[in-house]
Design a protein around this motif. Sequence first.
Motif, short mmCIF file in Angstrom:
data_model
loop_
_atom_site.label_atom_id
_atom_site.label_comp_id
_atom_site.label_asym_id
_atom_site.label_seq_id
_atom_site.Cartn_x
_atom_site.Cartn_y
_atom_site.Cartn_z
N GLN A 85 0.14 -61.03 -45.65
CA GLN A 85 0.14 -60.12 -44.24
C GLN A 85 -0.95 -60.73 -43.42
N ILE A 86 -2.18 -60.68 -44.21
CA ILE A 86 -3.20 -61.14 -43.41
C ILE A 86 -3.14 -62.41 -42.71
N VAL A 87 -2.70 -63.40 -43.43
CA VAL A 87 -2.27 -64.69 -42.90
C VAL A 87 -1.35 -64.79 -41.86
N GLN A 88 -0.29 -64.00 -42.13
CA GLN A 88 0.54 -63.92 -41.02
C GLN A 88 0.06 -63.27 -39.64
N GLU A 89 -0.76 -62.34 -39.86
CA GLU A 89 -1.41 -61.83 -38.45
C GLU A 89 -2.33 -62.74 -37.98
N VAL A 90 -3.21 -63.36 -38.76
CA VAL A 90 -3.79 -64.45 -38.27
C VAL A 90 -3.11 -65.61 -37.41
N THR A 91 -2.28 -65.82 -38.04
CA THR A 91 -1.12 -67.09 -37.48
C THR A 91 -0.63 -66.58 -36.20
N LEU A 92 -0.22 -65.26 -36.24
CA LEU A 92 0.57 -65.09 -35.25
C LEU A 92 -0.38 -64.79 -33.95
N LEU A 93 -1.53 -64.21 -34.25
CA LEU A 93 -2.50 -63.91 -33.25
C LEU A 93 -3.22 -65.38 -32.65
N GLN A 94 -3.16 -66.40 -33.44
CA GLN A 94 -3.41 -67.39 -32.84
C GLN A 94 -2.56 -68.06 -31.65
N SER A 95 -1.09 -67.92 -32.29
CA SER A 95 -0.20 -68.41 -31.40
C SER A 95 -0.17 -67.59 -30.09
N LYS A 96 -0.17 -66.37 -30.19
CA LYS A 96 -0.34 -65.66 -28.96
C LYS A 96 -1.52 -65.60 -27.91
N VAL A 97 -2.53 -66.06 -28.59
CA VAL A 97 -3.82 -66.57 -27.94
C VAL A 97 -3.49 -67.74 -26.93
N THR A 98 -2.88 -68.52 -27.50
CA THR A 98 -2.15 -70.07 -26.70
C THR A 98 -1.29 -69.64 -25.71
N GLN A 99 -0.30 -68.92 -26.09
CA GLN A 99 0.74 -68.42 -25.11
C GLN A 99 0.17 -67.75 -24.13
N ALA A 100 -0.87 -66.70 -24.29
CA ALA A 100 -1.41 -66.09 -23.19
C ALA A 100 -2.38 -66.82 -22.16
N GLN A 101 -2.90 -67.86 -22.48
CA GLN A 101 -3.53 -68.63 -21.89
C GLN A 101 -2.68 -69.57 -21.26
N GLN A 102 -1.68 -70.16 -21.28
CA GLN A 102 -0.36 -71.04 -20.65
C GLN A 102 -0.01 -69.84 -19.63
N LEU A 103 0.29 -68.63 -19.91
CA LEU A 103 0.82 -68.07 -18.86
C LEU A 103 -0.04 -67.51 -17.79
N VAL A 104 -1.42 -67.32 -17.96
CA VAL A 104 -2.40 -67.20 -17.18
C VAL A 104 -2.45 -68.55 -16.15
N GLN A 105 -2.43 -69.57 -16.76
CA GLN A 105 -2.49 -70.83 -15.77
C GLN A 105 -1.11 -70.87 -14.84
N GLN A 106 -0.09 -70.55 -15.51
CA GLN A 106 1.15 -70.50 -14.63
C GLN A 106 1.12 -69.54 -13.30
N VAL A 107 0.42 -68.21 -13.84
CA VAL A 107 0.37 -67.41 -12.55
C VAL A 107 -0.75 -67.70 -11.76
N GLN A 108 -1.86 -68.54 -12.22
CA GLN A 108 -2.81 -68.93 -11.00
C GLN A 108 -2.32 -70.00 -10.26
#
Length: 304
Positions: free
Chosen positions: A91-114
């Motif tokens: 469960q903890i590994v899945q939480e860490v892995t999912l958060l890592q992917s969400k950080v990358t995805q959020a960064q990409q979305l911010v760049q698109q909106v900018q």
Amino acid sequence: MRNKSVFSAGISAVTSILAAPIEGVILLAVGILLLGFGGTRWTARYVDAYIRYVRSVCARLLVISVLGWAALASPLASAGTMTGGATMPEQIVQEVTLLQSKVTQAQQLVQQVQQYENMVQNMATLPQSMYNQITAPIAQLYGMAQQAQQLGYAGQNIASQFQNINGTFNPQITAQYSQQYGTITSGLNNAINNALQTANLNPSNFTTQQQAMQQVQQAMNNPTSRNAILQAGVSVGQAEVSDLTQLQQTATAEQNMNAAWKKAQLAKQTADHQYASNGIAAAFGGGPLTSNAPSLAAYSLSGY
């Protein structure tokens, strides 16, 4: 060969354990006769040897009783602490892995909106073909905020489950993790409301995703409100990146803490088994009974 040696050692230990009570009964019966020789100095040494032998048998019976009680109590104690031990790290590994992917995805979305913010800043009217291109990443950022909140709540649940499974673990540490997850989640909500208010937008109009997208579509028709929406989108996205990064760091620290605790438990169990082996050796071989088993309190987890 190793399995045969372990099996032979086990048979030998069981035989010795079963023989000790029988040996004690025989000694009691023989003692009635042997103790009678204590009346003369020529036969007193036989009585002394008998008494020493009785002491040896009593010591072995005592050690066998203690080790048997410990062997029965150990599975009962570990049953409550190890339940779900295989799924908790996952469960903890899945939480860490999912958060890592969400950080990358959020960064990409911010760049698109900018990029879209810079592109349409001086446009009086927005081409119809760009509506979906601009609103899509904003809608994804809105969904990302909800996912970040859910991941924060999931982190709190994992901390609670870890404490329930490992009842002897320091509850103050898990309480700190739960509090930290809650603080990060609340901070994201406050950051989103502040970003909307800074853009002269009412946060109550963005309660649901449907309401939020209606506000976005209406704002696209006016250059001023359009720029405000895009500016707010960038600020919200940056807040989400910060929030998800903090959640990732917290989950990683919790993962390390979980691994350290499991390592400490394994070391404690290994030391306990060695202590039990030393006890058997002392009982049947006459060696000293020593213990190298530290308590779990000896393992410092303050760094996690």
